[in-house]
Design an enzyme around this catalytic site. Sequence first.
Site, PDB file in Angstrom:
ATOM      1  CG  ASP A  11      -1.921   1.118   1.207  1.00  0.00           C
ATOM      2  OD1 ASP A  11      -2.981   0.922   0.587  1.00  0.00           O
ATOM      3  OD2 ASP A  11      -1.635   2.188   1.769  1.00  0.00           O
ATOM      4  CD  GLU A  41      -4.649   3.668  -1.485  1.00  0.00           C
ATOM      5  OE1 GLU A  41      -4.899   3.875  -0.288  1.00  0.00           O
ATOM      6  OE2 GLU A  41      -5.501   3.796  -2.395  1.00  0.00           O
TER       7      GLU A  41
END
Length: 721
Positions: free
Chosen positions: A584, A627
């Site tokens: 992430d 993301e």
Amino acid sequence: MTSHPALSAVLKLPRLAVRAVPIGAVLATFVHLARGGFRSLHSLGWDEAGLVLFLLAGLGVIGWRRFTRDAVGAPLFLQDDLELGAVFLASAYIVVAIAGGELFPLVYLLMACLVAFLPHRASLALVAVALAFDALLTLGGPERGGLSSFLTHTLFLSLFAVLNHLVLAARIAAARRAENAAVDKRIKEVEERARTFRLVSSGAHDNPPDEKDQEKWLVASVKEIEGAVGAALEIAETALKTNTCAAFLLTSDDKGLKLYDCRSASDHVQRERFNAGEGVLGGVLKRRAPVRMHSAHGLKGITWYDGSAPTVGAVLAVPIIEGGGLVRGVLVADRLTHNPFSDDDEKLFTTIAAEVLRSIEVERVMSYIRKTRDEKDRFFRAIEELNRAGSPEQVFLAVLESARQLAGLDFSAVTIVSEVEGKRVHKVARMLGVSAAGKALEGRTFPDNNGLVANVVRYGAPLPGRDLKAMDRQVIFDEESQIRGLAALKIFPLTAGDRILGTLVAGSRRKTALDHDVLRMLEVIAIQAAQAVLRAQLYEQMERMATTDGMTGLYNNRTFQAKADEMLAHSRRYGRKCSLVLTDVDHFKSVNDTYGHLTGDQVLKGVARILKQQARDTDIVARYGGEEFAILMPETDAKGAKVIAERIREAIKAEVFQTEMGPLKVTLSLGIATAPDHGVDKLVLVEQADQCLYYAKRHGRNQSVTVAEAQGGRKLQAAEG
């Protein structure tokens, strides 16, 4: 109804006993010779006479078995050859033993025959059998000859076998060479006559696509014409009562005449090529009309005889003229007497000439029909292969194979054009029929230039437009890649609608290879190839869109799930390690809020690029969502996954992303779980990796955490709490 096994065995016993007769007779002879039997003709006993009859019975069994096998076409085995040779050797050694060794050369002669007529393995084994028999006769004591006699016999037996084999092999090889030379000579004669009849064009048979098939129908066509011409000459000879009646045809260059067939009482008819413009025959060719001549003192200009020509008193010559007015040869008849040829003779001879021409024309038409049929068959097969091709690579190979079969090409290639950073780039996708130097061109890219390939793409028309005299100096791809030795070349655009996808390059060492019909077929093949390439590219594009993320180019979540199922099934089946890394981008929401979503997308593309670069070729890298990214690592334990994760984290940390809002740096957090250590169920493994990622986020970000590290950290917190 099935027979009892014991009954079947009993029924087989007589056959087995009969088969054992030859071997039993040889072994009995061997044992009897070892005991000193067969010492003289006068001392033959009933047992020895019976043994001789036993051998004859064995020979009869062998002969009958070989006869019945040959009658039904059954093959002979090594055992059959060994039995035959062993019986003959045993019989020969009986004769040698009775004669006291005086007739031992009989064994040499027999061995030479066995080597000549039996296979190599059988003859080699029989040499050993002969030496075993010889040992019984010579090593039994000094009175039998002793070791020196045995060694002498061994040497001569080996020499007879080897030399006879070598001589026989040499004779067979010479016979095969002579046969091949005769076949090649006949084929050349057939080809030359086919060119003389205009069944094929000059040079067209140098390298045809189906050479064997073409040879077959050429031979058949030439034989048909030979039969027709021979029959016509026999009719003319009988009807006109000639000394010589012959057909002379123009050679393929139309500058000479050569005897095709004749009926003559003279042995001096000219059989070699001679000038077509000289003598009586030259006048017939120029006038294109029949000529009749006679003289009591002998005629001049008789060129169809050699130096020992007889005195010719009358001549009738008729040209062989095609419908278009082309002269193909001359029929000539002569008489040694002063008896001239009449108008009726001329009319008959003209009719015979027309019949000869008709037979040639019929075979020419049949040859054209066969050639056209074969070309169409190859053409339709090529279209079918193109329509079956699914991927671009399959299309490229199908195109080149089709072009080679249709035109017998020595060189062919497919190029693909694409746009890279706004500039046109050409790639040699596939090549066939090139030298070792040209092999390196396959897969090579070159920029837009003034070469033929680039110009074909630029103008969308086949090139070159006419024959090129300096073919070796032509730039096909670029200056650094030259193809030498081509006498014919054509490059076709691969056009699909208003798009030009690339080119088809066709080249041959034969100047006449790319005639009008072949060029037309290659042009249609290029059109079909362009459609096939376009279909394959669209299919690949759709497949890529279905399996990859549109923005980052990585695998999408759906593909990731399928790959994870496959990898975990393999891990469950074989107990292999498999690691999952979830990542992430730290504070990515702040990046979007501060710099905008366009900048955020640029960052995500850069992160995806680094993930792909740092991962191994066997790893599966996917965009998990937003993301978040996921990496599947086969054959990797937690320690190995940690090393790769840290390498990725450091690379992201060091990267400066150049965006429209200026330079930007981000960090990455990573969670690592490993199967089967942390479970082999996909949901469990994802949950474990997600918890490790959450742990990394809560404890400072910009770090990679394994399941063991996360569990250890929680225990420490619990102890401190």
